[in-house]
Write a protein that holds these residues in place. Structure first.
Motif, short mmCIF file in Angstrom:
data_model
loop_
_atom_site.label_atom_id
_atom_site.label_comp_id
_atom_site.label_asym_id
_atom_site.label_seq_id
_atom_site.Cartn_x
_atom_site.Cartn_y
_atom_site.Cartn_z
N ILE A 67 -12.64 -9.93 -33.60
CA ILE A 67 -14.00 -10.38 -33.27
C ILE A 67 -14.32 -11.69 -33.99
O ILE A 67 -14.92 -12.60 -33.42
CB ILE A 67 -15.02 -9.28 -33.65
CG1 ILE A 67 -14.84 -8.05 -32.76
CG2 ILE A 67 -16.45 -9.82 -33.54
CD1 ILE A 67 -15.68 -6.86 -33.16
N LYS A 88 -15.37 -15.31 -32.25
CA LYS A 88 -16.52 -16.15 -32.61
C LYS A 88 -16.08 -17.57 -32.94
O LYS A 88 -16.79 -18.54 -32.64
CB LYS A 88 -17.25 -15.55 -33.81
CG LYS A 88 -17.99 -14.26 -33.51
CD LYS A 88 -18.70 -13.77 -34.76
CE LYS A 88 -19.46 -12.47 -34.50
NZ LYS A 88 -20.14 -11.98 -35.72
N LEU A 116 -17.11 -19.57 -29.27
CA LEU A 116 -18.52 -19.89 -29.45
C LEU A 116 -18.66 -21.12 -30.34
O LEU A 116 -19.39 -21.12 -31.33
CB LEU A 116 -19.25 -18.68 -30.09
CG LEU A 116 -19.25 -17.40 -29.25
CD1 LEU A 116 -19.84 -16.25 -30.05
CD2 LEU A 116 -20.02 -17.60 -27.95
N ARG A 117 -17.96 -22.17 -29.96
CA ARG A 117 -17.91 -23.36 -30.80
C ARG A 117 -19.14 -24.24 -30.61
O ARG A 117 -19.82 -24.19 -29.59
CB ARG A 117 -16.64 -24.18 -30.50
CG ARG A 117 -15.36 -23.44 -30.81
CD ARG A 117 -14.18 -24.40 -30.78
NE ARG A 117 -14.04 -25.04 -29.50
CZ ARG A 117 -13.33 -24.53 -28.50
NH1 ARG A 117 -12.74 -23.38 -28.64
NH2 ARG A 117 -13.23 -25.18 -27.35
N GLU A 157 -26.85 -19.52 -40.28
CA GLU A 157 -27.17 -18.60 -39.19
C GLU A 157 -28.65 -18.69 -38.83
O GLU A 157 -29.02 -18.64 -37.65
CB GLU A 157 -26.82 -17.16 -39.60
CG GLU A 157 -25.34 -16.91 -39.83
CD GLU A 157 -24.55 -16.85 -38.55
OE1 GLU A 157 -25.18 -16.83 -37.46
OE2 GLU A 157 -23.31 -16.82 -38.61
N ASN A 196 -23.46 -21.40 -35.30
CA ASN A 196 -22.40 -20.40 -35.37
C ASN A 196 -21.57 -20.70 -36.62
O ASN A 196 -20.70 -21.56 -36.61
CB ASN A 196 -21.52 -20.46 -34.11
CG ASN A 196 -20.36 -19.47 -34.16
OD1 ASN A 196 -20.27 -18.65 -35.07
ND2 ASN A 196 -19.48 -19.56 -33.19
N VAL A 250 -19.23 -19.13 -38.22
CA VAL A 250 -17.79 -18.91 -38.17
C VAL A 250 -17.09 -20.13 -37.61
O VAL A 250 -16.13 -20.66 -38.18
CB VAL A 250 -17.45 -17.66 -37.34
CG1 VAL A 250 -15.94 -17.49 -37.22
CG2 VAL A 250 -18.06 -16.42 -37.95
N SER A 251 -17.58 -20.61 -36.47
CA SER A 251 -16.97 -21.78 -35.84
C SER A 251 -17.16 -23.03 -36.69
O SER A 251 -16.24 -23.81 -36.89
CB SER A 251 -17.59 -21.99 -34.46
OG SER A 251 -17.10 -23.18 -33.88
#
Length: 243
Positions: A10, A14, A18-19, A119, A124, A126-127
């Motif tokens: 997962i 992300k 989802l960049r 966030e 995003n 993570v990206s």
């Protein structure tokens, strides 16, 4: 264990799907190339040079039969360097250096709520934080391994010739003997896979750090351990698939 693996995939989803806008990453990737690649040059130079030198000397030590030609020393240094020493050993060393730094940095950002702030701003995280690291590793790790392979072979040459265990002609003949160009491709494929594993696993461990400074150190340790295990498993799998 399965839950942890699922959480890891997962996390990758992300990062990959989802960049943010591409222009956001350009400067970050350049910075990570310097942080990951250029800062690792010194340790790669030292380790690879001595690995090649030790391999040459130990191979010469074990050549007890006069029927075995000495050019075999150069051949063994070449093949062990290309197939295993340069891509795998250097990647394990980089897992300790680069992986621990990535996990420590992201872990610190997590416990100081910097990731939470990203966030809240609708980014995003993570990206934004991980994707540049992965791209930088994919760009710089193969270059480091190419340099390591060259220096390892050069180190074997210098050690063998300067100690008198082999002549220049015999060593170069061994390098040319039954050379398989595919071995270079195999080494680079392994390096790309290893670089992806190191950066994503280390980022995953750091990103989900919870607690304080003690947990950041624990995440760094876990990142290195998990990355090394993943490298060894992938090394075996790639050898089965590609050789």
């Amino acid at each position: 264990m399965l839950a942890l693996v699922g959480r890891y995939f997962i996390f990758l989803g992300k990062m990959l799907f989802l960049r943010e806008r591409p222009r956001i990453y350009l400067q970050a990737i350049l910075d990570e190339c310097i942080y990951i690649g250029i800062s690792s040059v010194f340790i790669v130079v030292i380790v690879s040079s001595f690995i090649g030198a030790v391999t040459a000397i130990q191979t010469a030590y074990n050549l007890v039969s006069p029927l075995v030609p000495k050019y075999v020393i150069g051949l063994l240094v070449r093949d062990t360097t290309l197939l295993e020493l340069a891509p795998t050993i250097i990647s394990i060393i980089l897992a300790g250096k680069v992986g621990s730094n990535i996990a420590g940095n992201l872990g610190t950002m997590r416990i100081t709520e910097q990731i939470d702030a990203l966030e809240v701003m609708g980014i995003n995280s993570v990206s934004y934080l991980v994707f540049p690291k992965v791209i930088a590793a994919l760009l710089t790790f193969p270059l480091l391994v190419i340099m390591a392979g060259f220096l390892s072979i050069l180190g074997g040459y210098l050690a063998g010739v300067l100690t008198g265990v082999i002549t220049e002609y015999e060593y170069v003949k061994g390098l040319r003997e039954k050379f398989v160009p595919y071995n270079i491709t195999f080494a680079l494929v392994k390096t790309v896979v290893f670089s992806f594993l190191i950066t994503t696993i280390s980022s995953f461990k750091g990103y989900y750090t919870r607690g304080g400074a003690l947990e950041v150190g624990l995440s760094s340790t876990q990142a290195v351990t998990s990355s090394c295990i993943a490298i060894l498993v992938a090394d075996y799998a790639l050898a089965e698939l590609l050789l």
